[in-house]
Structure formats: structure tokens, C-alpha cells
Motif scaffolding. Structure first.
Motif, PDB file in Angstrom:
ATOM      1  N   VAL A 130     -33.171  -6.031 -14.714  1.00  0.00           N
ATOM      2  CA  VAL A 130     -32.656  -5.332 -13.542  1.00  0.00           C
ATOM      3  C   VAL A 130     -33.433  -5.768 -12.305  1.00  0.00           C
ATOM      4  O   VAL A 130     -34.519  -6.347 -12.397  1.00  0.00           O
ATOM      5  CB  VAL A 130     -32.769  -3.794 -13.674  1.00  0.00           C
ATOM      6  N   TRP A 131     -32.867  -5.497 -11.151  1.00  0.00           N
ATOM      7  CA  TRP A 131     -33.560  -5.638  -9.879  1.00  0.00           C
ATOM      8  C   TRP A 131     -34.227  -4.310  -9.563  1.00  0.00           C
ATOM      9  O   TRP A 131     -33.590  -3.264  -9.657  1.00  0.00           O
ATOM     10  CB  TRP A 131     -32.586  -6.012  -8.764  1.00  0.00           C
ATOM     11  N   GLN A 228     -36.975  -8.849  -9.309  1.00  0.00           N
ATOM     12  CA  GLN A 228     -36.236  -8.796 -10.569  1.00  0.00           C
ATOM     13  C   GLN A 228     -37.176  -8.851 -11.764  1.00  0.00           C
ATOM     14  O   GLN A 228     -38.173  -9.575 -11.759  1.00  0.00           O
ATOM     15  CB  GLN A 228     -35.236  -9.955 -10.644  1.00  0.00           C
ATOM     16  N   TYR A 257     -31.241  -1.708 -10.163  1.00  0.00           N
ATOM     17  CA  TYR A 257     -29.876  -2.220 -10.015  1.00  0.00           C
ATOM     18  C   TYR A 257     -29.618  -3.312 -11.049  1.00  0.00           C
ATOM     19  O   TYR A 257     -30.395  -4.283 -11.141  1.00  0.00           O
ATOM     20  CB  TYR A 257     -29.679  -2.836  -8.631  1.00  0.00           C
ATOM     21  N   PRO A 258     -28.529  -3.233 -11.802  1.00  0.00           N
ATOM     22  CA  PRO A 258     -28.225  -4.295 -12.780  1.00  0.00           C
ATOM     23  C   PRO A 258     -27.805  -5.604 -12.130  1.00  0.00           C
ATOM     24  O   PRO A 258     -28.037  -6.676 -12.687  1.00  0.00           O
ATOM     25  CB  PRO A 258     -27.063  -3.707 -13.598  1.00  0.00           C
ATOM     26  N   GLU A 259     -27.159  -5.524 -10.957  1.00  0.00           N
ATOM     27  CA  GLU A 259     -26.577  -6.723 -10.365  1.00  0.00           C
ATOM     28  C   GLU A 259     -26.879  -6.802  -8.874  1.00  0.00           C
ATOM     29  O   GLU A 259     -26.964  -5.783  -8.176  1.00  0.00           O
ATOM     30  CB  GLU A 259     -25.060  -6.746 -10.578  1.00  0.00           C
ATOM     31  N   GLY A 260     -27.029  -8.030  -8.399  1.00  0.00           N
ATOM     32  CA  GLY A 260     -27.256  -8.257  -6.985  1.00  0.00           C
ATOM     33  C   GLY A 260     -27.612  -9.710  -6.732  1.00  0.00           C
ATOM     34  O   GLY A 260     -27.667 -10.524  -7.660  1.00  0.00           O
ATOM     35  N   TYR A 261     -27.876 -10.047  -5.477  1.00  0.00           N
ATOM     36  CA  TYR A 261     -28.217 -11.429  -5.134  1.00  0.00           C
ATOM     37  C   TYR A 261     -29.125 -11.433  -3.906  1.00  0.00           C
ATOM     38  O   TYR A 261     -29.277 -10.424  -3.205  1.00  0.00           O
ATOM     39  CB  TYR A 261     -26.958 -12.246  -4.871  1.00  0.00           C
ATOM     40  N   ALA A 270     -27.266  -5.475  -3.330  1.00  0.00           N
ATOM     41  CA  ALA A 270     -26.742  -4.990  -4.604  1.00  0.00           C
ATOM     42  C   ALA A 270     -25.235  -5.186  -4.641  1.00  0.00           C
ATOM     43  O   ALA A 270     -24.546  -5.002  -3.637  1.00  0.00           O
ATOM     44  CB  ALA A 270     -27.081  -3.515  -4.782  1.00  0.00           C
ATOM     45  N   THR A 271     -24.736  -5.576  -5.799  1.00  0.00           N
ATOM     46  CA  THR A 271     -23.292  -5.758  -5.960  1.00  0.00           C
ATOM     47  C   THR A 271     -22.701  -4.686  -6.858  1.00  0.00           C
ATOM     48  O   THR A 271     -21.578  -4.815  -7.337  1.00  0.00           O
ATOM     49  CB  THR A 271     -22.982  -7.151  -6.524  1.00  0.00           C
ATOM     50  N   GLY A 272     -23.441  -3.642  -7.070  1.00  0.00           N
ATOM     51  CA  GLY A 272     -22.977  -2.527  -7.872  1.00  0.00           C
ATOM     52  C   GLY A 272     -23.925  -1.363  -7.698  1.00  0.00           C
ATOM     53  O   GLY A 272     -24.947  -1.455  -7.009  1.00  0.00           O
TER      54      GLY A 272
END
Length: 385
Positions: A130-131, A228, A257-261, A270-272
């Protein structure tokens, strides 16, 4: 697994009316709501305990190397390996899109703190990548982005930020439903004797947005950052021990956060939804020693006026619900506390849970200036360049 999630969802859907200034939890709050813990212990206990022992050994070996083989001073063992980590408010000072970096110290003075966090999925008992968004106050109680209204400005305040928000009439109106993010607890002055806390009793509610979405005062970024975990679910963050301010025990915020960039300016997007929001605490003996150390001793709010015992903190009981130990294991790097501390803790994540985000505040620093001054770490600098 269905039974475990049923318990979690039941706790999350129960009615709640937790006031902004919750009364102290009853003495038995850590013995309540242990169904999830017992199931995790049965399914994952041996594997996770072995993982934790390995991590503890690594921390001890690093400390020994710095101490010429002298055994380091350590706090009592954190026993929360097999516990779903309870949800707790993000507070009023969360800022989105912070710099991706492992060292969040910047120019802040204080006792060096290495934070080691291990994340695992409670459904699979496996490590999860995760992030991790981290933020906390500096040695004298100020938050980056909110310097004008934190630290000494909170003297005599509630500890929730922004002055007196005791029950209602805080920024934006009624506070009686905060946190109330679907938690199982009902807390008021006349019901504390029968209250118990579930894993989501301290979660934020949309109705608290007017309090927790606080406009920024400045564009400072100290003691904030995102990093991360590795594939083994482990992250190490370098910072300092947080200071205190009125109404709160010293604490360290995180969101997972599970997802991001990494964006072009070196910040995390975060993308979610986050799957967890929480706070870590420190044992009282450590804090007592910290309080006598400069620059903590220069805090405008005297230590005697602070929340110097975790049990007196309004959020500690929520973070300690379901038997979770919210205090990090602490290892002293040297003979003196000023040599630094290593804090270790495990976080069990329910990956199907959506942790509410109430802040719409975004980091607003000069990325070009940060890049030129070398304040963007490798990953962020690469994205910026």
C-alpha cells in the motif's frame, strides 16, 4: 471469511452518535468486540507472530550495531499482530497530494524517529502493498499547512483543531455526530458506563466534513509525506517524535491507499479510496522523557497542561478498540533518547473497507524550487524532471 466480514460490516453499519469530546471509555473497552481478533488469531496467529519476531530481531540488530553491542532499551512488546486495526478520525489537518518521500523531517528539530510499519490483509493473512500517507505535529505542536492555528494557538482548545469545538457550534455547525462514521458505539455523558467500541466506532462521518476539511494557512510541507511499502508489506519512514498540543496526547497519523501514482510535481495522487485511517501512540514513559528534552521543553503549552497519559486522550480508546495495541514498540538507538528512537507496529487491513476522505486541501508548494534545492527525493524528482 464471510463470517469475519459479516462481523466487520455489522459493526460498521450500527447506529452511532459519538460526540466531538467523547467521555473516557469504560474500563472494559479493550475486552469488547473481540470476535474478529479471535478469528484472526486462529487463522493467522503463527505466521504473523513469526513475521513480527523477525521484524523485531531486525530492529534490535540495527540498534545493537549502533550501540557497539550493548542491548538497547525497549518498551513492552506490542501484541496486536492478529488484530484488525481500528479506524480513527483523520483529524482537521490532513492534506492531499503530499510529496513522495521516505524522510519527512525536512528542517524540523526533535528526537529522530524511525517508524517501521508492517501491513497485512486480514482476509488472507498475507502482507499487502500500500501507499502510506504520514503526517504529524512538530516538536512544539505545529502542523505544516496550519502554522497560524496550531501549536500555541491551540492553548486551552479542544485538541481537535480550530479552537473550541466541544459539542456544537464549531466551524460549519453541529458536531454531535462526529466521528460517527458508522461505528458501533454510542457515547454521551450519561451513557459512558455501558459504551463499548468496535473497529469502526472512531471512523469519520460525512457530517463532520465542515470540521475536518480545514482551509490551509500556508504552503509548508514539513513532517508530511507518502511512501509505498515493499512487496513484503513493510515501510520505514524517517521523522521526529511528534510534540504535543492542548487536548491531545502525542500521536502520528496515517492513511493507507492500495492504488495511486506519482504526479509530475513529485506528489502522490490516490486513484481510489483509502482502506485505513489511523493514529499511532507512544508509551507514557517515553513521552515523559521526551517532554524534558529540547526543543519539546520549549513548547508554549506546558507539559503539565498537556494530555500526558494516553488513557486521557479522547481518541486513544477508539484506536485501542477490539484489543488493538495502538502504542508502537519503542527501541532506543543509543544511551540517550536524543540519539533517536525506532517505533514498530503492525496494521491489519480490511481491503474491502472504504475509509472516508473529508479533506479537499491539496499541497501547494513550489515544486521547481523544491527540486532545485534537492528537497524532492529520487522518486519524486524523477517524476518532476
Amino acid at each position: 471469511m464471510v463470517a469475519v466480514l459479516s462481523v466487520l460490516l455489522l459493526a460498521a453499519s450500527a447506529a452511532s452518535s459519538v460526540r466531538a469530546h467523547a467521555d473516557h471509555a469504560p474500563a472494559n473497552y479493550k475486552r469488547d468486540n473481540l470476535v474478529v481478533r479471535e478469528d484472526l488469531e486462529a487463522r493467522c496467529g503463527d505466521a504473523l507472530a513469526a513475521r513480527r519476531r523477525k521484524r523485531s530481531l531486525q530492529v534490535t540488530e540495527r540498534a545493537l550495531a549502533r550501540r557497539d553491542g550493548v542491548m538497547p532499551r525497549q518498551s513492552s512488546s506490542n501484541d496486536s499482530t492478529c488484530t484488525v486495526t481500528p479506524e480513527v478520525t483523520q483529524g482537521p489537518y490532513h492534506i492531499l497530494a503530499e510529496i513522495v518521500r521516505q524522510n519527512i523531517t525536512e528542517d524540523q528539530a526533535g528526537v529522530p524517529l524511525e517508524v517501521n510499519i508492517d501491513f497485512f490483509d486480514i482476509a488472507t493473512c498475507e502482507p499487502i502493498q500500500v501507499w502510506v500517507d504520514s503526517w504529524h505535529a512538530n516538536a512544539t505542536g505545529f502542523y505544516a499547512g496550519y502554522i497560524a492555528e496550531t501549536g500555541s494557538a491551540l492553548a486551552g482548545g479542544s485538541g481537535t483543531g480550530g479552537g473550541d469545538m466541544s459539542m456544537s457550534g464549531g466551524p460549519g455547525g453541529d458536531m454531535t455526530s462526529m466521528p460517527g462514521g458508522g461505528g458501533a458505539a454510542t457515547q454521551s455523558a450519561d451513557s459512558s458506563a455501558t459504551t463499548s467500541y468496535g473497529a469502526y466506532s472512531g471512523a469519520d462521518a460525512q457530517s463532520a466534513a465542515s470540521m475536518l476539511n480545514t482551509d490551509m494557512d500556508d504552503n509548508s510541507t514539513f513532517l508530511r509525506g507518502v511512501y509505498q511499502t515493499d512487496e513484503d508489506g513493510h515501510v520505514t519512514v524517517y521523522s521526529i517524535v511528534p510534540g504535543w498540543y492542548s487536548g491531545r496526547a502525542q500521536h502520528y497519523h496515517i492513511k493507507a491507499y492500495p492504488e495511486g501514482y506519482i504526479a509530475e510535481n513529485g506528489t502522490f495522487i490516490a486513484t481510489g479510496s483509502a482502506v485505513h485511517t489511523g493514529q499511532f501512540f507512544f508509551d507514557n514513559d517515553t513521552l515523559q522523557t521526551i517532554a524534558a528534552t529540547y526543543p519539546y521543553s520549549s513548547n508554549a503549552i506546558d507539559w503539565s497542561d498537556a494530555i500526558s497519559n494516553n488513557d486521557d486522550d479522547q481518541w486513544y480508546p477508539y484506536q485501542s478498540a477490539t484489543g488493538y495495541n495502538a502504542e508502537m514498540d519503542i527501541t532506543w538507538v543509543g544511551d540517550e533518547i536524543t540519539d533517536g528512537l525506532i517505533g514498530s507496529i503492525s496494521v491489519g487491513l480490511n481491503m474491502s473497507y472504504a475509509s472516508l476522505e473529508l479533506s479537499t486541501q491539496y499541497a501547494d508548494f513550489d515544486a521547481e524550487e523544491y527540486y532545485e534545492e534537492g528537497m524532492l527525493p529520487a522518486a519524486s524528482a524523477e517524476a518532476f524532471a
